[in-house]
Design a protein around this motif. Structure first.
Motif, PDB file in Angstrom:
ATOM      1  N   PHE A  13       0.818  -1.211   0.000  1.00 37.32           N
ATOM      2  CA  PHE A  13       0.000   0.000   0.000  1.00 37.32           C
ATOM      3  C   PHE A  13       0.858   1.270   0.000  1.00 37.32           C
ATOM      4  N   ASN A  73       0.371   0.649   5.696  1.00 33.99           N
ATOM      5  CA  ASN A  73      -0.598  -0.069   6.531  1.00 33.99           C
ATOM      6  C   ASN A  73       0.052  -1.087   7.458  1.00 33.99           C
ATOM      7  N   LEU A  74       1.065  -0.636   8.191  1.00 31.12           N
ATOM      8  CA  LEU A  74       1.655  -1.499   9.215  1.00 31.12           C
ATOM      9  C   LEU A  74       0.901  -1.284  10.525  1.00 31.12           C
ATOM     10  N   LEU A  75       0.810  -2.329  11.328  1.00 27.80           N
ATOM     11  CA  LEU A  75       0.184  -2.181  12.644  1.00 27.80           C
ATOM     12  C   LEU A  75       1.184  -1.520  13.598  1.00 27.80           C
ATOM     13  N   GLU A  76       0.815  -0.340  14.080  1.00 23.80           N
ATOM     14  CA  GLU A  76       1.712   0.431  14.953  1.00 23.80           C
ATOM     15  C   GLU A  76       1.936  -0.289  16.276  1.00 23.80           C
ATOM     16  N   SER A  77       0.974  -1.138  16.644  1.00 25.40           N
ATOM     17  CA  SER A  77       1.050  -1.791  17.952  1.00 25.40           C
ATOM     18  C   SER A  77       1.927  -3.036  17.924  1.00 25.40           C
ATOM     19  N   LEU A 122       1.958 -11.690  10.759  1.00 26.29           N
ATOM     20  CA  LEU A 122       0.495 -11.637  10.833  1.00 26.29           C
ATOM     21  C   LEU A 122      -0.250 -12.505   9.801  1.00 26.29           C
ATOM     22  N   PRO A 123       0.112 -12.446   8.497  1.00 31.22           N
ATOM     23  CA  PRO A 123      -0.627 -13.272   7.531  1.00 31.22           C
ATOM     24  C   PRO A 123      -0.521 -14.763   7.841  1.00 31.22           C
ATOM     25  N   TYR A 181       9.686  -1.074  16.240  1.00 32.36           N
ATOM     26  CA  TYR A 181       8.280  -0.760  15.973  1.00 32.36           C
ATOM     27  C   TYR A 181       8.205   0.176  14.766  1.00 32.36           C
ATOM     28  N   ASN A 195       7.028   3.027  14.097  1.00 30.58           N
ATOM     29  CA  ASN A 195       7.364   4.451  14.205  1.00 30.58           C
ATOM     30  C   ASN A 195       8.852   4.708  14.417  1.00 30.58           C
ATOM     31  N   ARG A 232       5.921  -8.668   4.379  1.00 37.08           N
ATOM     32  CA  ARG A 232       4.628  -9.192   4.823  1.00 37.08           C
ATOM     33  C   ARG A 232       3.831  -9.750   3.638  1.00 37.08           C
ATOM     34  N   ASN A 271      -6.875   3.329  11.772  1.00 36.38           N
ATOM     35  CA  ASN A 271      -6.604   3.645  10.369  1.00 36.38           C
ATOM     36  C   ASN A 271      -7.374   2.696   9.433  1.00 36.38           C
ATOM     37  N   ILE A 286      -5.763  -0.242   7.758  1.00 33.29           N
ATOM     38  CA  ILE A 286      -5.515  -1.498   8.480  1.00 33.29           C
ATOM     39  C   ILE A 286      -6.646  -2.499   8.197  1.00 33.29           C
ATOM     40  N   LEU A 330      -5.839  -9.714   3.257  1.00 33.13           N
ATOM     41  CA  LEU A 330      -5.215 -10.958   3.708  1.00 33.13           C
ATOM     42  C   LEU A 330      -6.251 -12.064   3.887  1.00 33.13           C
ATOM     43  N   PRO A 336      -5.900  -4.756  18.820  1.00 34.29           N
ATOM     44  CA  PRO A 336      -4.523  -4.348  19.108  1.00 34.29           C
ATOM     45  C   PRO A 336      -4.250  -2.890  18.722  1.00 34.29           C
ATOM     46  N   GLU A 337      -4.789  -2.453  17.577  1.00 32.91           N
ATOM     47  CA  GLU A 337      -4.518  -1.092  17.129  1.00 32.91           C
ATOM     48  C   GLU A 337      -5.237  -0.055  17.984  1.00 32.91           C
ATOM     49  N   ILE A 380       1.804   0.953  25.660  1.00 30.89           N
ATOM     50  CA  ILE A 380       1.254   0.145  24.571  1.00 30.89           C
ATOM     51  C   ILE A 380       1.537   0.795  23.220  1.00 30.89           C
ATOM     52  N   HIS A 429       4.155   2.320  22.305  1.00 31.57           N
ATOM     53  CA  HIS A 429       5.571   2.208  21.938  1.00 31.57           C
ATOM     54  C   HIS A 429       6.145   3.521  21.453  1.00 31.57           C
TER      55      HIS A 429
END
Lengths: 341, 217
Positions: free
Chosen positions: A88, A92-96, A105-106, A137, A139, A153, B116, B119, B126, B140-141, B214, B216
């Motif tokens: 993308f 679209n990465l998960l920040e968490s 993840l997949p 992470y 960020n 990914r 977002n 996501i 996927l 989680p997000e 959380i 980060h």
């Protein structure tokens, strides 16, 4: 690999009908790096999203790997999606989650074993050159690194098709180049078919072997990159080509030739692929040794591993000699066009 | 009786902590699924369902528009049905839950909607199923934001417990009203307010710390 047949997509915005995609037919073959270019709002984004079912066409057929995706059962649809990955514009990465968990993840969604996940994720991270960033992470990463994570990914599930939605549009030119190189490796090393959309002709030039130009929901031109770059037919295509291959004549030269229109004729010569410019110019000067020839502008671009040369040359000769020269040039399989100034 | 023993204060604190933690726990258990349902069934949601969304949305709005003191009295028969009595700390917990669950649902809904949209698109690309989207992507997000939300809800609950005195719930807020305000005892009022300020500060600091961890950052 991917066939679009008469695809139409209509939607309503405040009760007004908008046709985002208007009767598009297109075929992407296995191993292609196929680029769809267009300005924003051209419908390219809607089109690419139909391949993995993020959008559904209003009418028309999409055949992916031999299967009409609209006739698939929900289970088959999910199975099909697993052969198709996507990257993308905004990654679209998960920040968490850290880099490792984002790439994993997949595989987690498929309930693969911890060992398998560990092995595949590490392999992919080293492929994209981020093996030492697995605990970081998102960020803490630069834009280019984020897209590398996105690519890792996308590849971790061994897809056959990679969809790239403006994958380099948020990156600076240098990072764009390195990501494009990586995508080329993805195509060559894993034999993954790539379908990408972009508004940057440089992406098409540096990466693709085939290109389609979209405007107002319609496909206005498509073909091999070398064809479209060498002889764009539509004005939008020409505009896009000019963003990377300029044959603009410098102003003072233009002034000079405009003043001396009577004594000079300007011709544009296009060398596609294996035709070498030097041999023709030598032969031309030898045969028409009484004709003065001046190069007004020249551009040589590498495309699909061959070269596209575009030369604008001013000849001082009368009309009949010019016709003779044109015929001579055509014998070399070189395209010759009149230049109006 | 102007003097107030430490025992009474300690007892009131226990009551407050008890009411707040039980109603927060059950309120969250009810509020979180409600928030998820709201997000999933909303127009253009992952499992769009206009009727379910309309019913849920209106119910939450109706309960949220009732002032707590009215709710407290209005649901007395229901309270009796659930805990078998209409007076005491347990009797206060029932209306507190009914008050806080829709509040939590609304706040968590906002947290989930802030995720977002890219996501969600990724999750769909996927081939993730709706429950997988919720578990592996949405929650989680949104977690850091949900923690801040629950912090706000906890502080809101502490405020509401003051009114629980009406049904004999006890607690610090009740102490302030019955010993301080109604008996013109300024010392008790100041003391209880100081205690409340300290509790709120601790909860907010803890919530912000957890959320930051959380995220980060």
């Amino acid at each position: 690999m991917i066939v679009f047949k008469h695809i139409v997509k209509e939607f309503y915005q405040k009760k007004k009908k908008i046709t985002a995609v208007n009767d598009v037919s297109l075929e992407v073959q296995k191993g292609d790096i196929f680029g769809i270019i267009g300005y924003s709002g051209a419908g390219k984004s809607t089109l690419i999203r139909m391949v993995n079912g993020l959008e559904n066409p209003t009418s028309g057929q999409i055949i992916v790997a031999g299967k009409d995706i609209q006739t698939l059962s929900p289970n088959e649809k999910i199975f099909n999606k697993k052969k198709i990955s996507m990257i993308f514009q905004h990654f679209n990465l998960l920040e968490s989650k850290n880099v490792f968990d984002n790439v994993a993840l997949p595989l987690k969604l498929r309930n693969e074993s911890k060992e398998e996940i560990d092995r595949k994720v590490k392999e992919m991270l080293s492929f994209v050159g981020l093996e030492d960033k697995d605990k970081n992470y998102p960020n803490q990463l630069s834009g280019g690194q984020k897209q590398r994570v996105g690519i890792a990914r996308a590849l971790v599930t061994n897809p056959e098709i990679l969809l790239c939605d403006e994958a380099t549009s948020a990156l600076d030119p240098k990072t764009t180049k390195s990501i494009l190189k990586l995508l080329k490796r993805v195509n060559e090393q894993f034999n993954i078919t790539i379908l990408l959309i972009t508004h940057e002709m440089a992406v098409i030039r540096d990466l693709c072997n085939k290109v389609a130009v979209m405007e107002n929901g319609q496909l206005i031109e498509s073909g091999n990159v070398i064809q479209v770059f060498g002889q764009p037919k539509e004005s939008t295509s020409k505009d896009f080509v000019e963003t990377v291959i300029t044959h603009k004549i410098p102003k003072d030269l233009l002034d000079f030739y405009q003043k001396n229109k009577q004594s000079y004729t300007l011709l544009r010569l296009k060398f596609l692929g294996e035709n070498t410019a030097s041999s023709l110019l030598f032969q031309l000067n030898k045969r028409f040794n009484h004709v003065e020839s001046n190069i007004v502008s020249a551009n040589v671009t590498e495309l699909e591993g061959t070269t596209l040369g575009i030369f604008t040359i001013a000849f001082s000769a009368n009309e009949s000699i010019i016709q003779e020269m044109k015929a001579f040039i055509k014998e070399f399989n070189v395209i010759v066009e009149d230049v109006n100034i | 009786m102007n003097r107030i023993s430490p025992d009474i204060i300690w007892q009131a604190m226990i009551e407050t902590v008890y009411m707040v933690s039980v109603s927060l726990l059950i309120g969250t258990l009810l509020g979180l699924p409600l928030a998820l349902l709201l997000v999933l069934t909303r127009p253009n949601g992952i499992k769009e369902n206009k009727i379910a969304y309309f019913i849920l949305n209106s119910m939450i709005n109706i309960i949220r528009s009732l002032p707590f003191i009215i709710l407290l009295v209005a649901i007395v028969p229901f309270t009796r049905l659930i805990v078998g009595k209409t007076y005491g700390t347990e009797a206060a917990i029932v209306p507190l839950i009914i008050y806080i669950a829709p509040f939590i649902a609304r706040l968590v809904e906002t947290s989930l909607l802030e995720v977002n949209p890219g996501i969600i698109e990724l999750a769909k690309s996927l081939g993730a199923k709706p429950l997988q989207i919720v578990r592996h992507f949405l929650i989680p997000e949104a977690l850091a934001s949900i923690i801040l939300t629950l912090t706000t809800a906890t502080i809101g609950l502490i405020g509401a417990t003051a009114m629980a005195g009406t049904v004999g719930g006890g607690g610090i807020g009740n102490l302030a009203i019955s010993y301080g305000y109604q008996r013109f005892n300024t010392f008790v009022i100041i003391l209880t307010v100081v205690i409340l300020i300290i509790i709120v500060q601790i909860i907010q600091t803890l919530g912000s710390y957890l959320a930051k961890k959380i995220r980060h950052q």
